[in-house]
Design a protein around this motif. Structure first.
Motif, PDB file in Angstrom:
ATOM      1  N   HIS A 105       4.833  -3.530   4.173  1.00 56.89           N
ATOM      2  CA  HIS A 105       3.795  -2.845   4.954  1.00 56.89           C
ATOM      3  C   HIS A 105       4.467  -2.200   6.151  1.00 56.89           C
ATOM      4  O   HIS A 105       5.213  -2.846   6.893  1.00 56.89           O
ATOM      5  CB  HIS A 105       2.726  -3.829   5.420  1.00 56.89           C
ATOM      6  N   GLU A 106       4.241  -0.893   6.320  1.00 55.33           N
ATOM      7  CA  GLU A 106       4.811  -0.126   7.428  1.00 55.33           C
ATOM      8  C   GLU A 106       6.319  -0.309   7.534  1.00 55.33           C
ATOM      9  O   GLU A 106       6.884  -0.421   8.625  1.00 55.33           O
ATOM     10  CB  GLU A 106       4.108  -0.508   8.746  1.00 55.33           C
ATOM     11  N   GLY A 107       6.964  -0.348   6.356  1.00 52.32           N
ATOM     12  CA  GLY A 107       8.420  -0.353   6.326  1.00 52.32           C
ATOM     13  C   GLY A 107       9.094  -1.685   6.527  1.00 52.32           C
ATOM     14  O   GLY A 107      10.324  -1.750   6.647  1.00 52.32           O
ATOM     15  N   PRO A 122       0.827  -1.208   0.000  1.00 55.31           N
ATOM     16  CA  PRO A 122       0.000   0.000   0.000  1.00 55.31           C
ATOM     17  C   PRO A 122       0.861   1.259   0.000  1.00 55.31           C
ATOM     18  O   PRO A 122       2.068   1.216   0.263  1.00 55.31           O
ATOM     19  CB  PRO A 122      -0.806  -0.122   1.294  1.00 55.31           C
ATOM     20  N   ASN A 123       0.241   2.390  -0.326  1.00 60.21           N
ATOM     21  CA  ASN A 123       0.947   3.669  -0.234  1.00 60.21           C
ATOM     22  C   ASN A 123       1.462   3.857   1.188  1.00 60.21           C
ATOM     23  O   ASN A 123       0.760   3.586   2.163  1.00 60.21           O
ATOM     24  CB  ASN A 123       0.012   4.826  -0.594  1.00 60.21           C
ATOM     25  N   GLY A 124       2.708   4.316   1.294  1.00 57.32           N
ATOM     26  CA  GLY A 124       3.302   4.503   2.604  1.00 57.32           C
ATOM     27  C   GLY A 124       3.969   3.259   3.162  1.00 57.32           C
ATOM     28  O   GLY A 124       4.441   3.259   4.305  1.00 57.32           O
ATOM     29  N   ALA A 125       4.037   2.195   2.351  1.00 58.66           N
ATOM     30  CA  ALA A 125       4.619   0.939   2.830  1.00 58.66           C
ATOM     31  C   ALA A 125       6.139   1.000   2.924  1.00 58.66           C
ATOM     32  O   ALA A 125       6.754   0.173   3.594  1.00 58.66           O
ATOM     33  CB  ALA A 125       4.206  -0.215   1.920  1.00 58.66           C
ATOM     34  N   GLY A 126       6.748   1.972   2.207  1.00 59.07           N
ATOM     35  CA  GLY A 126       8.199   2.103   2.255  1.00 59.07           C
ATOM     36  C   GLY A 126       8.897   1.751   0.951  1.00 59.07           C
ATOM     37  O   GLY A 126      10.129   1.715   0.892  1.00 59.07           O
ATOM     38  N   LYS A 127       8.137   1.538  -0.102  1.00 58.60           N
ATOM     39  CA  LYS A 127       8.711   1.108  -1.379  1.00 58.60           C
ATOM     40  C   LYS A 127       9.667   2.157  -1.948  1.00 58.60           C
ATOM     41  O   LYS A 127      10.801   1.839  -2.350  1.00 58.60           O
ATOM     42  CB  LYS A 127       7.588   0.798  -2.384  1.00 58.60           C
ATOM     43  N   THR A 128       9.217   3.409  -1.997  1.00 54.70           N
ATOM     44  CA  THR A 128      10.063   4.474  -2.546  1.00 54.70           C
ATOM     45  C   THR A 128      11.261   4.737  -1.648  1.00 54.70           C
ATOM     46  O   THR A 128      12.386   4.921  -2.136  1.00 54.70           O
ATOM     47  CB  THR A 128       9.245   5.767  -2.727  1.00 54.70           C
ATOM     48  N   THR A 129      11.051   4.735  -0.339  1.00 55.24           N
ATOM     49  CA  THR A 129      12.164   4.948   0.591  1.00 55.24           C
ATOM     50  C   THR A 129      13.210   3.857   0.441  1.00 55.24           C
ATOM     51  O   THR A 129      14.413   4.116   0.509  1.00 55.24           O
ATOM     52  CB  THR A 129      11.651   4.999   2.042  1.00 55.24           C
ATOM     53  N   MET A 130      12.758   2.622   0.223  1.00 52.59           N
ATOM     54  CA  MET A 130      13.683   1.517   0.013  1.00 52.59           C
ATOM     55  C   MET A 130      14.580   1.790  -1.198  1.00 52.59           C
ATOM     56  O   MET A 130      15.808   1.631  -1.132  1.00 52.59           O
ATOM     57  CB  MET A 130      12.915   0.218  -0.209  1.00 52.59           C
TER      58      MET A 130
END
Length: 251
Positions: free
Chosen positions: A225-227, A44-52
């Motif tokens: 999910h949640e990072g 989901p949005n905010g799961a940490g995909k882009t940050t990863m």
């Protein structure tokens, strides 16, 4: 921590945490990508995909943990340029190409050699460059469009061109963000074929929301999910996980 050199692992994220003002965008994330493996990342949005992906490319420094490349390069200690030189390429969702240049010139500007613009566009091309150019254009389905300006291409073709520009830099790992977004059905199917071909010789990480496209890729799926990693396995295994259904796919 150093991975033994005999392992096929190309990228290893070890308990990577990223905190922004107390919010954990990544929460002790651990993930391993093998050489010549394609992995789909969903969540989901905010799961940490882009940050990863930001951590892998050096855009974001983690609060804790390691990001090891080829077993001994700790990406968390390197800048973006150094990481790109190691062989990590990233494609964002919106294609970034030189609109007023031809398809061929876009590839020439990206070829791994002396890429100063004047030399790239005006010097005599070597036989090796011509051979690489032809092979790349064939692979990205743009051989018959080499003389067209990039601005004249469809959205999907621009996506392929940018992928070709990254391939011209000979990456060992390619990060691709939502490649199917905005494509026609045929372009989506062709893109899945293209990425599968690329993954025969290098590693590819695909972040995607389109589950039909993910199924077409037919690769191991990691749901964040949640990072953190929530579930991992085939798409059928992940999509039938009650936790994934609850937080992402919906009931």
């Amino acid at each position: 921590m150093t991975i033994p050199s005999l392992t096929p692992t190309l990228l290893y994220l070890n308990n990577v945490t990223v905190s922004f003002d107390g919010f954990r965008a990544l929460n002790a994330l651990s993930l391993a990508i093998d050489q010549a493996e394609m992995r789909a990342i969903i969540g989901p949005n905010g799961a940490g995909k882009t940050t990863m992906m930001d951590v892998i490319t050096g855009k974001t420094r983690p609060t804790d943990g390691e990001a090891l490349f080829e077993g001994h390069h700790d990406l968390t200690r390197l800048d973006e340029a150094s990481i790109a030189t190691l062989g990590i390429g990233r494609k964002f969702q919106t294609p970034t190409v030189f609109e007023m240049h031809t398809v061929e010139d876009n590839i020439l500007l990206a070829l791994k050699a002396d890429r100063r613009p004047f030399r790239a566009l005006f010097s005599r091309r070597t036989a090796q460059e011509k051979e690489r150019m032809d092979a790349l254009l064939e692979r990205i389905r743009l051989k018959d469009h080499r003389r067209r300006k990039a601005s004249e291409l469809s959205h999907g073709q621009k996506q392929w061109l940018e992928i070709g520009m990254l391939l011209a830099q000979e990456p060992k790992l390619l990060l691709v963000d939502e490649p199917a977004a905005g494509m026609t059905d045929q372009e989506t199917a062709d893109t899945a074929d293209l990425l599968r071909e690329i993954a025969q010789t290098r590693s590819v990480v695909v972040v995607e929301h389109d589950m039909v496209f993910v199924r077409d890729l037919d690769v191991k799926v990691t749901c964040l999910h949640e990072g953190s990693v929530l579930a991992e396995g085939t798409l059928d295994q992940v999509s039938s996980d009650e936790r994934v259904i609850e937080v992402y796919l919906g009931r």
